[in-house]
Write an enzyme that holds these catalytic residues in place. Structure first.
Site, short mmCIF file in Angstrom:
data_model
loop_
_atom_site.label_atom_id
_atom_site.label_comp_id
_atom_site.label_asym_id
_atom_site.label_seq_id
_atom_site.Cartn_x
_atom_site.Cartn_y
_atom_site.Cartn_z
N HIS A 1 -7.15 -3.14 -5.99
CA HIS A 1 -8.25 -2.26 -6.15
C HIS A 1 -8.14 -0.70 -6.24
O HIS A 1 -7.17 -0.26 -5.74
CB HIS A 1 -9.28 -2.41 -5.00
CG HIS A 1 -8.96 -2.25 -3.58
ND1 HIS A 1 -9.12 -0.78 -3.06
CD2 HIS A 1 -8.30 -3.14 -2.64
CE1 HIS A 1 -8.74 -1.02 -1.84
NE2 HIS A 1 -8.21 -2.11 -1.53
N ASP B 1 -10.27 1.74 -5.41
CA ASP B 1 -11.14 2.85 -4.35
C ASP B 1 -10.26 2.75 -3.04
O ASP B 1 -9.33 1.94 -2.76
CB ASP B 1 -12.42 2.28 -4.02
CG ASP B 1 -12.48 1.02 -3.58
OD1 ASP B 1 -11.76 0.03 -3.90
OD2 ASP B 1 -13.49 0.68 -2.96
N ASP C 1 -3.11 1.27 0.68
CA ASP C 1 -4.46 0.49 0.70
C ASP C 1 -5.26 1.39 -0.30
O ASP C 1 -5.96 1.89 -0.12
CB ASP C 1 -4.88 0.27 2.10
CG ASP C 1 -6.26 -0.94 1.87
OD1 ASP C 1 -6.52 -1.24 0.77
OD2 ASP C 1 -6.93 -0.73 2.91
N GLU D 1 -13.80 -2.25 -3.60
CA GLU D 1 -13.45 -3.26 -2.50
C GLU D 1 -13.82 -2.71 -1.19
O GLU D 1 -13.92 -3.54 -0.26
CB GLU D 1 -11.87 -3.62 -2.65
CG GLU D 1 -11.45 -4.69 -1.80
CD GLU D 1 -11.01 -4.18 -0.28
OE1 GLU D 1 -10.53 -5.19 0.45
OE2 GLU D 1 -10.84 -3.25 -0.04
N GLU D 2 -13.69 -1.60 -1.11
CA GLU D 2 -13.85 -0.83 0.29
C GLU D 2 -15.21 -1.15 0.98
O GLU D 2 -15.41 -0.84 2.06
CB GLU D 2 -13.40 0.48 0.50
CG GLU D 2 -11.90 0.39 0.32
CD GLU D 2 -10.95 0.00 1.20
OE1 GLU D 2 -11.22 -0.58 2.34
OE2 GLU D 2 -9.48 0.02 1.15
N ASP E 1 -3.42 -11.23 -4.15
CA ASP E 1 -4.06 -9.99 -4.11
C ASP E 1 -3.52 -9.18 -2.89
O ASP E 1 -2.61 -9.82 -1.98
CB ASP E 1 -5.54 -9.98 -3.61
CG ASP E 1 -6.37 -8.76 -3.83
OD1 ASP E 1 -5.92 -7.66 -4.07
OD2 ASP E 1 -7.84 -8.92 -3.53
N HIS F 1 -5.86 2.66 6.68
CA HIS F 1 -7.24 3.33 7.03
C HIS F 1 -7.12 4.33 8.06
O HIS F 1 -8.24 5.01 8.52
CB HIS F 1 -8.22 2.32 7.45
CG HIS F 1 -8.68 1.54 6.28
ND1 HIS F 1 -9.89 0.59 6.41
CD2 HIS F 1 -8.29 1.13 5.23
CE1 HIS F 1 -10.10 0.04 5.16
NE2 HIS F 1 -9.24 0.25 4.35
#
Length: 491
Positions: A126, A128, A161, A195-196, A221, A464
């Site tokens: 992804h 984002d 990520d 996605e987030e 993924d 994160h």
């Protein structure tokens, strides 16, 4: 005396049978069929420049495709900027692959295969990233959106990520295209824009692929890694996600007349709400030794041997002990049960006013053997006759299906991963978070979740979090993995 002797002999016989059964089951124990990919002829990785790849990841990190909880706060121009940068940075693959940009800015790339009869593959990463918590910027070793290359790593939000995967995929595809690779099997690259915050972009991409009649042999993924200090074995394991938990948020509402806090009733709405939350959380879902978590435990125990293998091989006897062990830490327990987590509370707008309505949100991550209906029924039973209302915040997302550990897709992924970590244990795992890949179930035979990064449990906490960074070594491993996988499965 004769009766006691008979009881004693009978007891000894039971013990002897039990010991013999345990010994035989332990000696013959094998985890459920997990193909190791040893029958796969793995293609070699193409040549590329890792320093250039690191600079490219640095540049991608500086593009602030930040998904906020409120989409109105997003700077959509950053997504357009990323798309332009990808096209400029990877000209060979943009010449080979068709590109579709959905209105929401999700990307779908397609490299047609020469044999239309072969089912394609779908690769995902992804665009984002999550925000950096306001006020914590100074805690970062290097600025979170500077993409600093230092200490043999690229530092910044999204380097792991998931822009690390996105850049590694493009590096692999570009290198393959430059060396003249042409796929026999079609290759799709789907890159969701959000996605987030829910993954609506991946869902839209899946709907388009379904309308076009696409049915991939596998989807890959993000979602899991090569863990260097895996529990049970205290060593490296290739953890390939074969399923992910469902997601649901329950809203509890307590309504009362309200009034002044100087004259409170025997129980306020907040008190009722607190009792309801307590009732629900004190009725947790049980630990269950089944599904991907049990498959993981079996794979690790078979490698560990000794008493661990004995216990896992004989759950009929050691099941209670195993359940206590896996329940010992939240991270482990999450793979064996549906989890319950109260997360948000809302009451009076003022400290001296009794609320007319008090609300709480409880977030559930649903194990593959449960469904949202089970959660609602259990919550209603727990609150009993308490005067509260229960409702879903939005329709729950049920758990994904469980993918095969013996399919051709699994074998290709396992072989490519083992090339990088030949001494690591190969194990399936349940992904307890959510990924965009869940949307691909209608258009893919199997869905897997894995990135070939080597992380310890402690290092994985930076995802994160503060000081997120991708080591140059991990970036190289990822590019090699994706290139080998594409060239082997689509070649």
């Amino acid at each position: 005396m004769g009766k006691r002797r008979t009881i004693l002999i009978g007891g000894l016989a039971v013990i002897a049978v039990t010991v013999a059964t345990v010994a035989v089951r332990t000696a013959t124990f094998e985890p459920a069929e997990i193909a190791d990919g040893s029958d796969v002829r793995l293609a070699a990785a193409p040549l590329y420049d890792i320093d250039t790849a690191a600079r490219n990841l640095s540049a991608a990190t500086q593009i602030r495709t930040i998904s906020h909880q409120d989409p109105a706060d997003d700077d959509v121009g950053e997504w357009d900027r990323l798309h332009g940068w990808l096209a400029t940075t990877y000209p060979a693959i943009h010449g080979a692959m068709g590109r579709t940009i959905l209105p929401n800015r999700t990307l779908i790339y397609h490299w047609p295969g020469s044999d239309a009869a072969l089912a394609p593959i779908i690769l995902m990463a992804h665009q984002d990233v999550v925000p950096v918590t306001e006020g914590t910027e100074g805690d970062w070793k290097y600025p979170p959106f500077a993409g600093t290359v230092a200490e043999a790593a690229v530092w910044g939000r999204g380097t792991v990520d998931d822009k690390g995967s996105l850049v590694a995929l493009f590096e692999a595809l570009e290198a393959l295209a430059r060396q003249g690779f042409r796929p026999k099997r079609g290759v799709y690259l789907v890159s969701g824009h959000d996605e987030e915050v829910g993954g609506s972009g991946a869902a839209a991409a899946a709907a388009m692929l379904k309308a076009e009649g696409v049915k991939a042999i596998f989807t890959l993924d993000e979602g899991s890694i090569i863990l260097t200090d895996t529990p049970v074995i205290d060593g490296p394991a290739i953890m390939i996600g074969i399923a992910e938990k469902g997601y649901a948020t329950l809203k509890i509402t307590a309504k009362t007349p309200g009034g002044h806090s100087s004259m409170p009733p025997a129980e306020t709405g907040v008190g009722t709400l607190a009792r309801a939350i307590t009732a629900i959380t004190e009725k947790p879902f049980p630990i269950e030794l089944q599904g991907p978590g049990a498959a993981m435990l079996a794979a690790l125990a078979a490698d560990k041997g000794g008493t661990t293998k004995m216990a896992v091989a004989n759950p009929w006897l050691f099941g209670p002990i195993l359940k206590r062990e896996v329940a010992g830490t939240p991270s482990t327990a999450a793979a064996f049960r549906t989890t319950i987590a109260p997360t948000m509370l809302e009451g009076s707008p003022k400290e001296n006013v009794l609320p007319q309505t008090a609300n709480a949100l409880i977030n559930y991550r649903i194990a593959p053997w449960n469904r949202s209906a089970d959660i609602m029924a259990r919550a209603k039973e727990a609150v009993g006759d308490l005067p509260v209302e229960l409702a879903w915040v939005k329709p729950p997302r049920e758990p994904s299906r469980v993918s095969s550990t013996n399919s051709q897709g699994w074998k290709w992924i396992a072989a490519a991963a083992r090339a990088d970590a030949p001494n690591a244990v190969l194990s399936p795992i349940l992904v307890v978070g959510g990924t965009d890949s869940r949307s691909m179930e209608p258009v893919s035979e199997d869905v897997y979740r894995f990135m070939p990064m080597h992380f310890s449990l402690k290092e994985s906490a930076m995802i994160h979090g503060t000081n997120e960074h991708m080591t140059i070594d991990s970036l190289r491993r990822m590019i090699d993995f994706y290139a080998r996988l594409i060239a082997t499965s689509a070649g």
